[in-house]
Design a protein around this motif. Sequence first.
Motif, PDB file in Angstrom:
ATOM      1  N   ARG A  20     -42.506  83.319  31.813  1.00  0.00           N
ATOM      2  CA  ARG A  20     -43.742  83.406  32.344  1.00  0.00           C
ATOM      3  C   ARG A  20     -45.098  83.761  31.454  1.00  0.00           C
ATOM      4  O   ARG A  20     -45.958  83.029  31.693  1.00  0.00           O
ATOM      5  CB  ARG A  20     -43.990  84.732  33.541  1.00  0.00           C
ATOM      6  CG  ARG A  20     -45.077  85.025  34.031  1.00  0.00           C
ATOM      7  CD  ARG A  20     -45.117  86.188  34.987  1.00  0.00           C
ATOM      8  NE  ARG A  20     -46.354  86.469  35.538  1.00  0.00           N
ATOM      9  CZ  ARG A  20     -46.788  87.760  36.103  1.00  0.00           C
ATOM     10  NH1 ARG A  20     -45.726  88.585  36.208  1.00  0.00           N
ATOM     11  NH2 ARG A  20     -47.855  88.016  36.620  1.00  0.00           N
ATOM     12  N   TYR A  21     -44.642  84.496  30.550  1.00  0.00           N
ATOM     13  CA  TYR A  21     -45.787  84.961  29.366  1.00  0.00           C
ATOM     14  C   TYR A  21     -46.112  84.045  28.671  1.00  0.00           C
ATOM     15  O   TYR A  21     -47.408  83.726  28.287  1.00  0.00           O
ATOM     16  CB  TYR A  21     -45.009  86.275  28.533  1.00  0.00           C
ATOM     17  CG  TYR A  21     -45.337  86.114  27.285  1.00  0.00           C
ATOM     18  CD1 TYR A  21     -46.441  86.936  26.715  1.00  0.00           C
ATOM     19  CD2 TYR A  21     -44.681  85.640  26.382  1.00  0.00           C
ATOM     20  CE1 TYR A  21     -46.652  86.947  25.409  1.00  0.00           C
ATOM     21  CE2 TYR A  21     -44.583  85.903  24.725  1.00  0.00           C
ATOM     22  CZ  TYR A  21     -46.002  86.585  24.299  1.00  0.00           C
ATOM     23  OH  TYR A  21     -46.075  86.473  23.026  1.00  0.00           O
ATOM     24  N   HIS A  22     -45.133  83.160  27.960  1.00  0.00           N
ATOM     25  CA  HIS A  22     -45.735  81.859  27.432  1.00  0.00           C
ATOM     26  C   HIS A  22     -46.580  80.890  28.167  1.00  0.00           C
ATOM     27  O   HIS A  22     -47.620  80.299  27.651  1.00  0.00           O
ATOM     28  CB  HIS A  22     -44.446  80.913  26.900  1.00  0.00           C
ATOM     29  CG  HIS A  22     -43.887  81.693  25.672  1.00  0.00           C
ATOM     30  ND1 HIS A  22     -42.497  82.429  25.911  1.00  0.00           N
ATOM     31  CD2 HIS A  22     -44.198  81.979  24.212  1.00  0.00           C
ATOM     32  CE1 HIS A  22     -42.158  82.873  24.642  1.00  0.00           C
ATOM     33  NE2 HIS A  22     -43.221  82.806  23.530  1.00  0.00           N
ATOM     34  N   ARG A  23     -46.071  80.696  29.294  1.00  0.00           N
ATOM     35  CA  ARG A  23     -46.984  79.749  30.159  1.00  0.00           C
ATOM     36  C   ARG A  23     -48.592  80.281  30.665  1.00  0.00           C
ATOM     37  O   ARG A  23     -49.341  79.669  30.423  1.00  0.00           O
ATOM     38  CB  ARG A  23     -46.505  79.378  31.626  1.00  0.00           C
ATOM     39  CG  ARG A  23     -45.011  78.566  31.286  1.00  0.00           C
ATOM     40  CD  ARG A  23     -44.469  78.216  32.501  1.00  0.00           C
ATOM     41  NE  ARG A  23     -43.585  77.060  32.413  1.00  0.00           N
ATOM     42  CZ  ARG A  23     -42.268  76.966  32.198  1.00  0.00           C
ATOM     43  NH1 ARG A  23     -41.706  78.131  31.844  1.00  0.00           N
ATOM     44  NH2 ARG A  23     -41.542  76.122  31.821  1.00  0.00           N
ATOM     45  N   ASP A  24     -48.348  81.614  30.705  1.00  0.00           N
ATOM     46  CA  ASP A  24     -49.575  82.368  31.002  1.00  0.00           C
ATOM     47  C   ASP A  24     -50.612  82.392  29.733  1.00  0.00           C
ATOM     48  O   ASP A  24     -51.731  82.026  30.084  1.00  0.00           O
ATOM     49  CB  ASP A  24     -49.460  83.793  31.371  1.00  0.00           C
ATOM     50  CG  ASP A  24     -48.811  84.210  32.751  1.00  0.00           C
ATOM     51  OD1 ASP A  24     -48.950  82.992  33.532  1.00  0.00           O
ATOM     52  OD2 ASP A  24     -48.388  85.125  32.981  1.00  0.00           O
ATOM     53  N   LEU A  25     -50.097  82.611  28.490  1.00  0.00           N
ATOM     54  CA  LEU A  25     -50.792  82.225  27.417  1.00  0.00           C
ATOM     55  C   LEU A  25     -51.499  80.668  27.334  1.00  0.00           C
ATOM     56  O   LEU A  25     -52.498  80.372  27.049  1.00  0.00           O
ATOM     57  CB  LEU A  25     -49.957  82.608  26.183  1.00  0.00           C
ATOM     58  CG  LEU A  25     -49.654  84.007  26.026  1.00  0.00           C
ATOM     59  CD1 LEU A  25     -48.521  84.280  24.709  1.00  0.00           C
ATOM     60  CD2 LEU A  25     -51.019  84.635  25.404  1.00  0.00           C
TER      61      LEU A  25
ATOM     62  N   PHE B 163     -49.399  79.980  20.334  1.00  0.00           N
ATOM     63  CA  PHE B 163     -50.111  80.047  21.497  1.00  0.00           C
ATOM     64  C   PHE B 163     -51.521  80.015  21.626  1.00  0.00           C
ATOM     65  O   PHE B 163     -52.201  79.942  22.856  1.00  0.00           O
ATOM     66  CB  PHE B 163     -49.318  80.572  22.608  1.00  0.00           C
ATOM     67  CG  PHE B 163     -48.048  79.947  22.880  1.00  0.00           C
ATOM     68  CD1 PHE B 163     -47.783  79.540  24.214  1.00  0.00           C
ATOM     69  CD2 PHE B 163     -47.044  79.683  22.163  1.00  0.00           C
ATOM     70  CE1 PHE B 163     -46.810  78.621  24.511  1.00  0.00           C
ATOM     71  CE2 PHE B 163     -45.765  79.052  22.823  1.00  0.00           C
ATOM     72  CZ  PHE B 163     -45.852  78.440  23.748  1.00  0.00           C
ATOM     73  N   CYS B 164     -52.097  80.659  20.603  1.00  0.00           N
ATOM     74  CA  CYS B 164     -53.662  80.810  20.604  1.00  0.00           C
ATOM     75  C   CYS B 164     -54.257  79.611  20.240  1.00  0.00           C
ATOM     76  O   CYS B 164     -53.891  78.747  19.437  1.00  0.00           O
ATOM     77  CB  CYS B 164     -53.730  82.151  19.540  1.00  0.00           C
ATOM     78  SG  CYS B 164     -53.058  83.925  20.273  1.00  0.00           S
ATOM     79  N   ASP B 165     -55.465  79.667  20.543  1.00  0.00           N
ATOM     80  CA  ASP B 165     -56.278  78.623  20.219  1.00  0.00           C
ATOM     81  C   ASP B 165     -56.890  78.597  18.752  1.00  0.00           C
ATOM     82  O   ASP B 165     -57.029  77.294  18.115  1.00  0.00           O
ATOM     83  CB  ASP B 165     -57.700  78.706  21.080  1.00  0.00           C
ATOM     84  CG  ASP B 165     -57.214  78.329  22.616  1.00  0.00           C
ATOM     85  OD1 ASP B 165     -56.721  77.248  22.900  1.00  0.00           O
ATOM     86  OD2 ASP B 165     -57.602  79.389  23.298  1.00  0.00           O
TER      87      ASP B 165
END
Length: 240
Positions: free
Chosen positions: A87-92, A117-119
Amino acid sequence: MTFQTIITTIGDNNGYGTITLNRPERRNAISILMRQEISACLAKWQDYDKVGCVIITGTGNAFSAGFDLEEFKQVERHPELLESSSRYHRDLWNFSKPIIAAINGPALGGGFDLACFCDIRIAAATASFGHPEIKFGAPPLCTPLRWIVGDGHARELCLTGRRIDAAEALRVGLVSSVHDQEYLPEEAQKLAAAILEAPADALRYVKQTFVANCASGFEESFAMEHDQAFREILLNKFAG
């Protein structure tokens, strides 16, 4: 909201929110609770107009040493580990606003993944990156890193677990800039301010485009980035 493993702040009238990983006694190891709290914070800020950009950083001298391995020893928690991680990776990844990683120290394993996972990533000169978990039989997340630094660098880092310093991270394009640690928060805030000069709907559209097009070919990507953007963003703005 009050959290146990992260500190959240929203700047006064400047449009960005900050998530600070706050387990310095564990080098900000990412626990189940931390993942759940990051997900909850992002969900709250998703439609919160006062937050147009997010900065993620760590307390102390580490960004994050990775996932909290003590929890992996608790077999009864394995289903919770998998669910919270997925969930956390997909939320990011699906968060609709820009995320900046201000990497204040080592970002290893899951901490390296969080940065990827950040822009945009900026780093302190003391930062380092690596996937040491490969030595223990845990396959790293390869794809986000591959999109950032290219296939060759990603394969070498994921297969060897080699740690690189901030200077090499800058050279291979993993981070955009490197700063003295004391100036890192200020530089992250400047970057957020530069991003927020653009209208919120344009930022959301560009972020959506990056997320949607990662697995697309040229024609599909161009149709979204050019044709659809013209219709839904540019022409509507000038028509009004």
